[in-house]
Design a protein around this motif. Sequence first.
Motif, short mmCIF file in Angstrom:
data_model
loop_
_atom_site.label_atom_id
_atom_site.label_comp_id
_atom_site.label_asym_id
_atom_site.label_seq_id
_atom_site.Cartn_x
_atom_site.Cartn_y
_atom_site.Cartn_z
N HIS A 4 -35.33 66.39 105.88
CA HIS A 4 -34.30 65.50 105.30
C HIS A 4 -33.70 64.58 106.37
CE1 HIS A 4 -30.08 64.54 104.43
NE2 HIS A 4 -30.47 64.41 103.19
N ASP A 5 -33.34 65.15 107.52
CA ASP A 5 -32.65 64.36 108.54
C ASP A 5 -33.54 63.26 109.11
OD1 ASP A 5 -30.46 65.92 108.17
OD2 ASP A 5 -30.70 67.11 109.99
N TYR A 58 -33.93 60.57 106.53
CA TYR A 58 -32.68 59.81 106.44
C TYR A 58 -32.52 58.85 107.62
CZ TYR A 58 -27.74 58.75 107.07
OH TYR A 58 -26.56 58.09 107.28
N PHE A 67 -32.18 55.01 106.73
CA PHE A 67 -30.91 54.33 106.97
C PHE A 67 -31.13 52.99 107.67
CE2 PHE A 67 -27.28 53.26 109.63
CZ PHE A 67 -26.24 53.27 108.70
N LEU A 78 -24.31 61.05 100.47
CA LEU A 78 -25.56 60.30 100.30
C LEU A 78 -25.59 59.55 98.98
CD1 LEU A 78 -28.59 62.38 101.63
CD2 LEU A 78 -27.88 60.10 102.29
N TYR A 81 -24.30 55.87 98.93
CA TYR A 81 -24.90 54.78 99.70
C TYR A 81 -25.32 53.58 98.83
CZ TYR A 81 -24.92 56.98 104.31
OH TYR A 81 -24.53 57.51 105.52
N LYS A 118 -21.77 61.83 107.45
CA LYS A 118 -23.11 62.33 107.18
C LYS A 118 -23.74 62.95 108.43
CE LYS A 118 -27.04 63.02 105.14
NZ LYS A 118 -27.56 63.88 106.23
N SER A 123 -24.80 66.86 109.22
CA SER A 123 -26.20 67.17 109.55
C SER A 123 -26.31 67.96 110.84
CB SER A 123 -27.02 65.88 109.65
OG SER A 123 -27.10 65.23 108.41
N GLY A 167 -40.70 59.10 103.91
CA GLY A 167 -39.54 58.24 103.71
C GLY A 167 -39.92 56.77 103.65
N PHE A 193 -32.21 57.61 97.70
CA PHE A 193 -31.13 58.54 98.05
C PHE A 193 -31.07 59.73 97.11
CE2 PHE A 193 -29.77 54.48 99.96
CZ PHE A 193 -29.70 54.90 101.28
N LEU A 212 -33.61 62.14 98.62
CA LEU A 212 -33.01 62.77 99.80
C LEU A 212 -32.04 63.88 99.39
CD1 LEU A 212 -32.23 59.75 102.18
CD2 LEU A 212 -33.93 61.54 102.53
N GLU A 237 -31.99 67.97 100.21
CA GLU A 237 -30.79 68.60 100.75
C GLU A 237 -30.36 69.79 99.89
OE1 GLU A 237 -27.45 68.32 103.66
OE2 GLU A 237 -29.43 67.40 103.52
#
Length: 485
Positions: free
Chosen positions: A298-299, A302, A306, A369, A372, A394, A398, A440, A463, A466, A470
């Motif tokens: 996930h991180d 992201y 982003f 999230l 966004y 965020k 994380s 992603g 999102f 994502l 999470e």
Amino acid sequence: MAEEYKESLLKKKYYKNCPGCKVEQNKAVQRGIPFRELIFTWVIVLCTALPISSLFPFLYFMIRDFNIAKTEEDIGYYAGYVGSSFMFGRALTSVPWGMVADRYGRKPVIIIGTVAVVIFNTLFGLSVNFWMAVTTRFLLGSLNGLLGPIKAYVTEIFRDEYQALGVSTVSTAWGIGLIIGPALGGFLAQPAEKYPNIFSKESFFGRFPYFLPCLCISVFALSVTVACIWLPETLHMHSGNSILPDDSDEALEAGSCEPNENGKTVETEESGPIPKKSLLRNWPLMSSIIVYCIFSLHDMAYTEIFSLWAVSPRKFGGLSYSTKDVGEVLSVTGFGLLVFQLSLYPYVERLFGAIMVSRISGVLSIPVLASYPLIATLSGLTLALVLNSASVIKNVLSVSIITGLFLLQNRAVDQDQRGAANGIAMTLMSLFKAAGPAGGGAIFSWAQKRQDAAFLPGDNMVFFILNVVEAIGVLMTFKPFLIER
């Protein structure tokens, strides 16, 4: 508890010429927070984290300049491959590097990792085509195997009462690196366009517009490599060593210096080697690694999304930011993360425990999230304030999750298996993180082509996916799946 722990260390018998025993002796007389070790840990982890994500703010433009994408919407696909090549390389070599760290020590692996950053991050900045970029990133990941050993290192160099602070330092430096890296990339990429009074388009940095941020990181890595010469080794090496005599100044009472199941030293008889337990059957270890992998997937997704979302045009649901704008947002985020992790996290972890902190942070990340796509409808000062606040929250959440899982992993194994255990964690995590940018980028490109869809149009779908990942991670933090040793 601190006095009892100190007394237990003073009652050990140590081996001559064993670096691990020397560290144990130093811990016995250690007073206060060990700032020297904290600084060593901080700069080493920062060194390896900076190049991982420093490319994301300018990766969109780098792929565009390579002229490999047929349409603007396809840039995300190729960006995903470049972003994932580092993690794919690290996935192939993390376990071997962990085994090397358990056999020959943490220090050699750490130094090799910093040298790899110096060489291959520099070459990445000089990439002239897509395949050179992929190859240099892959080699950088393959030879940079220090994150697993450094996590084992901090649990060995710090006394019990400072272990949460030590592990928090690793995750903080890691999180800061993943934020400052993109900030550097945003500020320093394409310098001939941003700072024409300093860099001309005909200069070296004009011909290689993405070299300057890579060069700055490589110079920092070179200084860290030199500093690592004075890094103390923590691995116990008892082969051919004799126990200190009782009448020496350093002599101490009772049994030999051996690690127990919590990584502490205990008294043991000299009755030969103790069989090692199978790491794959150690469920407290494996469950924490699996949950760690889900959140890492996930991180990483992201982190790439982003930057792609921020620099993509408004017509595709982005913010139309420049790389400099992204750098400013990430600089603010890095400062907020630094303040939280060093001042608040150790107390929060002590109050709620590692698992509960990870669980709460995962739950709170979901509504952040989800906001966004709404942030993209804002503009001006309102956009800047809301975006910076959301980014800080965020990333704080994380890194809190990752810190808690770091603690669980290292508490689940003995010292002599910690390098290999962290190698397994790095291998699996790297596979998931390799899938993060690739998946992603693909999802981002697909979402930009469905702006008029009836269900979750455009970036709403990005999102949402994502958040699904999470939520899966949060559910896995409950028993009977996640168990603490």
